[in-house]
Design a protein around this motif. Structure first.
Motif, short mmCIF file in Angstrom:
data_model
loop_
_atom_site.label_atom_id
_atom_site.label_comp_id
_atom_site.label_asym_id
_atom_site.label_seq_id
_atom_site.Cartn_x
_atom_site.Cartn_y
_atom_site.Cartn_z
N PHE A 219 51.60 33.46 22.51
CA PHE A 219 50.75 33.75 23.67
C PHE A 219 51.29 33.03 24.90
CE2 PHE A 219 46.42 33.16 25.84
CZ PHE A 219 46.37 34.46 26.29
N LEU B 189 50.34 33.60 17.21
CA LEU B 189 49.48 32.82 18.10
C LEU B 189 50.32 31.97 19.05
CD1 LEU B 189 46.75 31.75 15.54
CD2 LEU B 189 46.34 33.09 17.62
N LEU C 230 45.04 27.37 24.91
CA LEU C 230 45.60 28.14 23.81
C LEU C 230 47.12 28.17 23.80
CD1 LEU C 230 42.98 30.97 24.12
CD2 LEU C 230 43.30 29.59 22.07
N THR D 244 42.48 32.98 16.76
CA THR D 244 42.78 34.40 17.02
C THR D 244 41.69 35.01 17.90
OG1 THR D 244 43.82 34.56 14.85
CG2 THR D 244 43.26 36.63 15.94
N THR E 133 42.04 33.78 21.43
CA THR E 133 43.20 34.35 22.11
C THR E 133 42.93 35.81 22.48
OG1 THR E 133 44.62 32.86 20.86
CG2 THR E 133 45.69 34.70 21.96
N THR F 158 40.46 35.71 25.45
CA THR F 158 41.11 35.25 26.67
C THR F 158 42.10 36.30 27.17
OG1 THR F 158 40.93 32.99 25.85
CG2 THR F 158 42.47 33.35 27.66
N GLY F 159 42.89 36.84 26.26
CA GLY F 159 43.90 37.83 26.66
C GLY F 159 43.26 39.08 27.24
#
Ligand code: ARG
Length: 583
Positions: free
Chosen positions: A510, A507, A103, A564, A567, A570-571
């Motif tokens: 990140f 995005l 990402l 999105t 992300t 994952t975040g």
């Protein structure tokens, strides 16, 4: 892949030329009215050279070739250089980002990190004070690994100390075996408190406890076995919580593991002239090598600066927390050869860490290991006082997690009466645990924060449920697309609307945010980033139809939605937080 920030920096460096050692950096703009990225290098150079910052900015821009990625850079304010990223460049960037499994997060130069966190104490329940160490340490470990660092996690359990004299005595005299079966730590806590009370008023009991401690220290078989059993029982309960929170340690080397090295540690300090005898004890004093204000071995009172030595051996010959930490760091350096050791504890231990880091550097000035004390403030109740239960006891972590899951379950149940109870329970678990973790990671760690159930479980505002819900809503779009038989044209990028461009810019950040988090150990920056991303998606969704749009907009918008969602997932995962598929 390279971040936009890194591309701009690589173009800026040759245009700046000799910066006299100043780092040439570009930051995402706080206020995007004047641009997307900015640098203050011209202002810094002007300060160093006593020159006009706007003139320097002008010279830099004249030499700068960023046309491929940015509109013509502009000078703003006292000499900022602002960059506005071209739409075509954003489209190209997004096309690589959406197909990148990382990402857009760059692979950084790998370092070896040891993270010492959680570290609860044997025979005591884990309380909310350990919560922050556990969540912060775990998030740092996850982020470190994702960035490509080699991370060793070590739980430095408090399994040694004078309290074990009382505990051994209490174990032999007052323990309730049935209660010990049911709730081992609860019973250990009860007998410790009771024994402590008795010892305070009864000097014979105090002597007996001391005698038990000496026996334990001298390797008495019975006391050794009792002590081992107390550690085992405590570890079982710690592990239950860790499993529940999905927290893993590579090592659990408690304080007692380092006992064999304590005497040598003290001897080495004395031999090298770093520690000396004082009133029978052995202490480290100031060596006057730093200004008084920065000296951890001095303390100021109304009469000026006074020695505040660090004790490494008490008058009775016993070592302490500092001695153990010195033996521990020596072991870690030998065993893991780390570039950095990160210690996560509450702020009250700051002096301890400043002293022991300084002692270590005096012992081994040649060893280059970065030592970081990542400290945090307290959790307060809504009355602004330390967070307690209604009856005034410290809040146990397990109870807190139970309540979080239960409260979240009720909300989910209410919102989805048609879902079966087991599914509501599972979603409640994910939301409840996520909400508690997020509330703890979101505030600047060095401040105190107020624990509020209503706030942390709210679906509005900067909370885990809000972010989880943003993810769930995007997943719902894809379910609907599948039901309607909509297929996307992979690789389509068609950015026309301002809200689409704003979302791509978010995005792209990140990969710029994550490395910065590890630099000063602040997972809260990731929380804020994810919140901004969810908001950017929300604005995009308000402005741009997705499934109802024509091609190529539809495929492009589905790609934006997919990036999105990934992300967000994952975040949140890097914060140790799961996402449900519906809620
Ligand atoms: N057991 C300690 C406590 O509960 C924390 C230990 C932190 N780690 C360390 N290496 N000193 O306060």
């Amino acid at each position: 892949m390279e971040t936009i920030q890194a591309i701009l920096e690589s173009k800026l460096r040759p245009a700046v030329g000799d910066s006299g050692g100043l780092p040439v950096t570009v930051q995402a703009a706080q206020d995007t009215r004047f641009g997307d990225y900015q640098t203050n290098i011209a202002m810094q150079l002007a300060k160093a050279r006593k020159a006009n910052p706007r003139a320097i900015a002008q010279e830099i821009i004249a030499r700068l070739d960023v046309a491929e990625i940015s509109e013509t850079p502009e000078i703003a304010g006292a000499g900022f250089i602002n960059f506005r990223i071209k739409s075509e460049a954003l489209a190209t960037h997004f096309a690589s980002l959406v197909s990148d499994p990382r990402l857009g997060v760059p692979q950084v130069a790998p370092r070896k990190l040891v993270i010492d966190f959680s570290s609860p104490n044997v025979a005591k329940p884990m309380h909310v004070g350990h919560i922050r160490s556990t969540f912060l340490g775990d998030a740092l470990a996850r982020i470190g690994r994702f960035l490509g660092h080699s991370v060793v996690t070590d739980n430095h359990i408090g399994d040694w100390g004078t309290q074990f004299g009382m505990l051994c005595l209490a174990w032999k005299t007052i323990v309730d075996k049935a209660a010990l079966e049911r709730d081992p730590i609860g019973e250990l806590e009860r007998i410790y408190k009771l024994q402590n009370e008795r010892c305070k008023s009864d000097s014979a009991a105090m002597d007996a406890a001391r005698a038990e401690l000496v026996k334990l220290q001298n390797g008495d078989a019975e006391n050794h076995a009792i002590w081992r059993e107390m550690i085992r029982l405590s570890q079982v309960q710690f592990d239950t919580i860790y499993r529940r929170l999905d927290i893993n340690f590579d090592h659990t080397l408690g304080e007692s593991f380092y006992n064999p090295w304590l005497k040598d540690t003290v001897n080495e300090l004395v031999q090298k002239g770093i520690a000396r005898e004082s009133d029978g004890a052995i202490c480290v004093f100031s060596d006057s090598s730093v200004p008084e204000k920065e000296d951890p071995f001095l303390i100021k009172d109304e009469n000026g600066w006074k020695p505040s030595p660090a004790l490494v051996q008490k008058a009775d010959g016993a070592s302490n927390y500092t001695t153990t930490d010195l033996a521990t760091i020596a072991y870690r350096v030998r065993e893991f050869a780390p570039d950095e050791i990160i210690y996560v504890t509450d702020g009250r231990q700051q002096l301890h860490f400043r002293q022991f880091f300084t002692i270590w550097k005096r012992l081994h000035p040649d060893i280059a290991v970065k030592l970081s004390h990542v400290w945090f403030g307290s959790i307060l109740g809504e009355d602004g006082k330390p967070f307690k239960t209604r009856s005034g006891d410290t809040v146990k972590l397990a109870d807190l997690l139970d309540e979080a899951e239960e409260r979240a379950f009720k909300v989910v149940r209410e919102k989805n009466p048609e879902l079966p109870e087991t599914e509501c329970r599972e979603i409640g678990r994910i939301i409840g645990l996520g909400a508690v973790k997020y509330a703890d990671l979101l505030p600047n760690r060095q401040g105190d924060y107020v624990f509020s159930w209503d706030k942390l479980l709210s679906f509005q505002g900067n909370t885990a449920p809000y972010l989880q819900n943003a993810y769930v809503r995007i997943r719902a779009i894809f379910r609907k697309a599948a039901e309607a038989g909509i297929t996307t044209q992979a690789g389509t990028v068609n950015l026309t609307e301002p809200a689409e461009l704003e979302l791509v810019k978010k995005l792209a950040q990140f990969g710029e945010t994550l490395p910065a988090i590890l630099e000063d150990h602040r997972p809260n920056l990731l929380c804020n980033y994810l919140f901004e991303l969810a908001n950017a998606y929300h604005s995009f969704y308000e402005a741009c139809p997705v499934l109802k749009a024509d091609e190529p907009a539809r495929s492009s918008r589905l790609a934006l939605s997919d990036a999105t969602a990934r992300t967000l997932k994952t975040g949140l995962g890097l914060l140790g937080i799961e996402v449900p598929e519906r809620m």
